[in-house]
Design an enzyme around this catalytic site. Structure first.
Site, mmCIF file in Angstrom:
data_model
loop_
_atom_site.group_PDB
_atom_site.id
_atom_site.type_symbol
_atom_site.label_atom_id
_atom_site.label_comp_id
_atom_site.label_asym_id
_atom_site.label_seq_id
_atom_site.Cartn_x
_atom_site.Cartn_y
_atom_site.Cartn_z
ATOM 1 C CG HIS A 183 -1.945 -1.092 1.223
ATOM 2 N ND1 HIS A 183 -3.224 -0.954 0.742
ATOM 3 C CD2 HIS A 183 -1.857 -2.377 1.661
ATOM 4 C CE1 HIS A 183 -3.882 -2.103 0.874
ATOM 5 N NE2 HIS A 183 -3.074 -2.981 1.425
ATOM 6 C CG ASN B 164 -8.000 -4.210 1.059
ATOM 7 O OD1 ASN B 164 -7.303 -3.226 1.310
ATOM 8 N ND2 ASN B 164 -7.524 -5.436 1.062
ATOM 9 C CG HIS C 213 -2.401 -1.306 14.826
ATOM 10 N ND1 HIS C 213 -2.528 -2.585 14.341
ATOM 11 C CD2 HIS C 213 -2.032 -1.443 16.120
ATOM 12 C CE1 HIS C 213 -2.254 -3.447 15.307
ATOM 13 N NE2 HIS C 213 -1.957 -2.784 16.396
HETATM 14 FE FE1 HDE Z 1 -2.480 -4.795 5.465
HETATM 15 N N1 HDE Z 1 -0.645 -4.013 5.910
HETATM 16 N N2 HDE Z 1 -1.819 -6.640 5.983
HETATM 17 N N3 HDE Z 1 -4.227 -5.630 4.873
HETATM 18 N N4 HDE Z 1 -3.118 -3.022 4.874
HETATM 19 C C1 HDE Z 1 -0.285 -2.746 5.772
HETATM 20 O O1 HDE Z 1 0.878 -1.487 7.390
HETATM 21 C C2 HDE Z 1 -0.695 -6.886 6.682
HETATM 22 C C3 HDE Z 1 -4.584 -6.946 4.949
HETATM 23 C C4 HDE Z 1 -4.373 -2.690 4.464
HETATM 24 O O2 HDE Z 1 -3.133 3.536 4.080
HETATM 25 C C5 HDE Z 1 1.055 -2.442 6.377
HETATM 26 O O3 HDE Z 1 1.224 0.703 7.784
HETATM 27 C C6 HDE Z 1 -0.614 -8.281 7.017
HETATM 28 C C7 HDE Z 1 -5.988 -7.113 4.746
HETATM 29 C C8 HDE Z 1 -4.430 -1.293 4.094
HETATM 30 O O4 HDE Z 1 -1.498 3.300 5.517
HETATM 31 C C9 HDE Z 1 1.464 -3.784 7.005
HETATM 32 C C10 HDE Z 1 -1.739 -8.856 6.479
HETATM 33 C C11 HDE Z 1 -6.482 -5.853 4.528
HETATM 34 C C12 HDE Z 1 -3.154 -0.806 4.312
HETATM 35 C C13 HDE Z 1 0.308 -4.671 6.616
HETATM 36 C C14 HDE Z 1 -2.494 -7.813 5.826
HETATM 37 C C15 HDE Z 1 -5.366 -4.948 4.606
HETATM 38 C C16 HDE Z 1 -2.365 -1.894 4.814
HETATM 39 C C17 HDE Z 1 2.043 -1.797 5.459
HETATM 40 C C18 HDE Z 1 -2.152 -10.309 6.510
HETATM 41 C C19 HDE Z 1 -7.927 -5.445 4.233
HETATM 42 C C20 HDE Z 1 -2.661 0.602 4.064
HETATM 43 C C21 HDE Z 1 2.138 -0.351 5.880
HETATM 44 C C22 HDE Z 1 -2.254 -10.836 7.824
HETATM 45 C C23 HDE Z 1 -8.824 -5.706 5.335
HETATM 46 C C24 HDE Z 1 -2.947 1.492 5.226
HETATM 47 C C25 HDE Z 1 1.377 -0.280 7.094
HETATM 48 C C26 HDE Z 1 -2.495 2.902 4.925
HETATM 49 C C27 HDE Z 1 -1.018 -1.780 5.192
HETATM 50 C C28 HDE Z 1 0.266 -5.950 6.998
HETATM 51 C C29 HDE Z 1 -3.692 -8.061 5.128
HETATM 52 C C30 HDE Z 1 -5.526 -3.542 4.389
HETATM 53 C C31 HDE Z 1 2.808 -4.328 6.597
HETATM 54 C C32 HDE Z 1 0.511 -8.947 7.783
HETATM 55 C C33 HDE Z 1 -6.785 -8.421 4.795
HETATM 56 C C34 HDE Z 1 -5.641 -0.536 3.559
HETATM 57 O O5 HDE Z 1 1.537 -3.707 8.390
#
Ligand code: HDE
Length: 720
Positions: free
Chosen positions: A77, A150, A341
């Site tokens: 993202h 999402n 978070h």
């Molecule tokens: Fe994320 N995801 N994600 N994700 N995600 C990040 O956090 C992660 C997942 C989502 O505009 C990271 O600050 C793991 C689902 C958005 O700043 C990180 C898993 C959904 C955004 C991370 C998922 C999301 C992130 C990278 C699987 C929809 C952007 C930068 C367990 C419900 C937020 C950050 C923004 C961002 C980890 C799966 C949505 C690395 C480990 C499912 C919208 O922490």
């Protein structure tokens, strides 16, 4: 468009503490220590032509700061755009949750929203085929609540432990660092072909949902099942939805690729301009509530993030509306530094045991440490809660708070045990006391093994046009692969979703349809019995779901749609102005496009300012085209290949096209006119195709609101 500043919205969080006055307007230039600078144009040298001196603290401070301006981009993202706004509750949720911002209708809570693509780098194109992030930070009186969702209601994998694999597979390949912001490459499809649980989300990602017309026209989903908890400590399961007031609309894949070249900031610019011009984007906020006693009544597991709850089974109740009404003052300080978070919750909102969500609860704080560089990231203005913060955490890189006094521990007598713990009735967070009694295992529940029924439900819910676009997306993505074996494995998996889909994709790839049995599920522990890990077949009772197709979306408004008006010297002023004013009165915006910038002279000799020349403009950046009358104007445009191409391309992308008076002559030189001549079917058919010759502005407005005339795709392709 030159950014102008919107009036500060009353309901938005203001981070005045760290805000510098408007670029130091009227102030002296200083160093970071506050020393007034006398010469910021020349470094300190030993003589005018001599070496620069190490003593030049002013030069060194400026360059050192510059050298460190970039921070690591988000691992996923990375490419995003954000805005401030507010959420207003319309229906009390007291029955289900004690969260204060969900109690009283009319209550407004400031928010910051960040939309993003998943795979691309920070500088990549907005128009990549990808899932869009939809992350909302609510600055509530009880602390920040982040709903990090999402625009697709399901996810590729079921367990957090697989996330690094998924992301390594979709990111550019590690040897060549190619391709950027694209899933059409071998490593992604290799992983997918071995991961049948991804099939439902893949269907969404291959649909037009993954190439939105505007970020203002996407849905948002919390994805996981969460919990609401009320004052009596009773809990229900809840799924969160954002529904765009303007409806859900997309572009075509050909358009998306061209937009990436013409304006890779397409979505960011669209969001920025809409807010600057007072066209504030809005979403209705909805919840699906499931009583705890009903946890097991579905033919899927509520904890499985590859499943949605069809709206036919549990309707979405609308409980409020979000409005985005202020652009960030500074992209880096706000959009880049905001830290979301899923674990930022308030009392009354809690987690389910969805294993993907549970992993996320660890990941997001951890990633901020490497991205923002300090456990004090909560002190960055955009991340600060409006609720007061008091605890015994101290120090660390870039600490902003100056904690006074002797105590930094608890219990203490020095300050009478302060800060004190809050009782539940005082807002103290108490985790829902769900009963858990089981063995410690590394395993996945058998109830997570149905990987295809909802992929099929999604496919069956699409219109023929949407289905065709999905087939084309698979043909494109798989067509880009080097490995035929990977193509075959994906197509074999598609046979489990829909046989015709698989056959159509296979035809485009020039391969026979492989047998379904050929697909391999390699998500198997070393000691696992492969047979036990194969997907199970569940026949869902629901054949299709209206909410899953974009054809059922809002189609009664042209608000914020962009209309190109093609003209040259000699344009008929009335023909131009009548349509222009009607479109603008309906909320659309227009741009006058002519061979050159400057002015054009109307037939009556009046000068009108041109907005864009054909060199700058492109039909893919507009929603519709209008050609006003005027003999000379049309003679000039007939000699302008870019004008002909403009209309051909708009025709190919199924957009509404209108012409008036002599303007119709120009249309007859394009695919739109040729089609009319060839088919010779009469006026009503043209209108049904979205081609309007000498029709009223009202009819044109209706046609634009319809978004696209997909029937044109069925009846033969056109060059453009
Ligand atoms: Fe994320 N995801 N994600 N994700 N995600 C990040 O956090 C992660 C997942 C989502 O505009 C990271 O600050 C793991 C689902 C958005 O700043 C990180 C898993 C959904 C955004 C991370 C998922 C999301 C992130 C990278 C699987 C929809 C952007 C930068 C367990 C419900 C937020 C950050 C923004 C961002 C980890 C799966 C949505 C690395 C480990 C499912 C919208 O922490």
């Amino acid at each position: 468009m030159k950014p102008s500043k919107t009036k500060k919205a009353e309901n938005s969080k203001t981070n005045d503490l760290a805000k510098n006055t408007e670029n130091g307007q009227g102030e002296f230039l200083t160093t970071n220590q506050g020393l007034r600078i006398n010469d910021d144009q020349n470094s300190l040298k030993a003589g005018e032509r001599g070496a620069t001196l190490l003593e030049d603290f002013q030069l060194r401070e400026k360059i050192t700061h510059f050298d460190h301006e970039r921070i690591p981009e988000r691992i996923v993202h990375a490419r995003g755009s954000g805005a401030h706004g507010y959420f207003e509750l319309s229906k009390s949720m007291t029955k289900y949750t004690k969260a204060k911002f969900l109690q009283t209708p009319g209550k407004r809570t400031p928010v910051f929203v960040r939309f993003s693509t998943v795979a691309g780098s920070r500088g990549s194109s907005d128009m990549a085929r990808d899932v869009r992030g939809f992350a909302v930070k609510f600055y509530t009186e009880e602390g920040n609540y982040d709903l990090v969702g999402n625009n697709v209601p399901v996810f590729f994998i079921q367990d957090a432990i697989k996330f690094p694999d998924l992301i390594h597979a979709v990111k550019p390949e590690p040897d060549s660092e190619m391709p950027q912001a694209a899933s059409a490459h071998d490593t992604f499809w290799d992983f997918i072909s071995l991961t049948p649980e991804s099939m439902h989300t893949i269907m969404w990602a291959m649909s037009d949902r993954a190439i939105p017309r505007s970020l203002r026209m996407i849905e948002g989903f919390g994805v996981h099942t969460f919990r609401f908890v009320n004052e009596k400590n009773e809990s229900v399961f809840v799924k969160f939805h954002w529904k765009p007031v303007l409806g859900i609309h997309s572009v075509t894949w050909d358009e998306a690729q061209k937009i990436s070249g013409k304006d890779s900031d397409f979505h960011r610019r669209d969001l920025w301009e809409a807010i600057e011009t007072g066209n504030f984007p809005e979403w209705n906020f909805g919840v699906q509530i499931v009583e705890e006693k009903d946890e097991f009544k579905f033919d899927f597991d509520l904890l499985d993030p590859t499943k949605l709850i069809p709206e036919e089974i549990v309707p979405v109740q609308i409980i409020g509306k979000m409005t985005l009404n202020r652009n960030p003052d500074n992209f880096f300080a706000e959009t880049e530094q905001i830290a979301f978070h899923p674990g930022h919750v308030v009392s009354g909102i809690d987690f389910s045991n969805d294993p993907l969500l549970q992993g996320r609860l660890f990941s997001y704080t951890d990633t901020q440490l490497s991205r923002l560089g300090s456990p004090n990231f909560h002190e960055i203005p955009i991340n600060r809660p409006i609720a007061p913060v008091h605890n015994n955490q101290r120090d660390g890189h870039m600490r902003q708070t100056i904690n006074t006094g002797q105590s930094g521990y608890n219990p203490n007598t020095i300050v009478n045990n302060s800060p004190v713990q809050a009782k539940a009735m005082e807002g103290g967070f108490v985790s829902y006391n769900e009963r858990i009694d089981s063995n410690k295992v590394r395993a996945r529940s058998k109830s997570f093994f149905d990987h295809f029924s909802q992929a099929t439900l999604f496919y069956n819910s699409q219109s023929d046009v949407e289905k065709n676009h999905i087939v084309d997306a698979f043909r494109f993505e798989l067509g880009k692969l080097e490995s035929t074996a990977i193509r075959e494995r994906v197509v074999s998996m598609l046979t489990k979703v829909d046989k015709m889909l698989a056959a159509n994709v296979a035809e485009g790839l020039g391969i026979p349809v492989p047998k379904a049995e050929q697909f391999l599920n390699q998500n198997i522990p070393a000691d696992g019995d492969p047979k036990k890990y194969q997907p199970i077949n569940v026949k869902s009772e629901l054949k299709s779901s209206r909410a899953l197709s974009m054809t059922t979306t809002v189609k009664d408004t042209v608000k914020t749609r962009k209309i190109a008006i093609l003209a040259a010297d000699g344009v008929d002023e009335d023909s131009l102005n009548t349509m222009k004013h009607a479109l603008e009165a309906a909320g659309a915006s227009t741009k006058l496009i002519a061979p050159n910038l400057g002015n054009i002279a109307t037939a009556k000799g009046k000068q009108i300012k041109v907005d864009q020349s054909f060199l700058i403009a492109s039909s893919v950046l507009f929603d519709a085209v209008y050609v006003p009358g005027g003999k000379r104007s049309i003679e000039i445009l007939k000699e302008e290949p870019d004008a002909i191409h403009f209309i051909n391309e708009a025709y190919k992308h199924c957009k509404a096209i209108a012409a008036d008076g002599k303007g119709t002559d120009l249309l007859y030189l394009t695919a739109a006119g040729i089609k009319i001549l060839n088919e010779n079917k009469g006026e009503e058919t043209h209108v049904a195709y979205g081609i309007l010759l000498n029709r009223s502005s009202k009819e044109f407005i209706k046609a634009i609101a319809h978004h696209r005339f997909w029937d044109r795709e069925k009846t033969g392709k056109v060059p453009a």
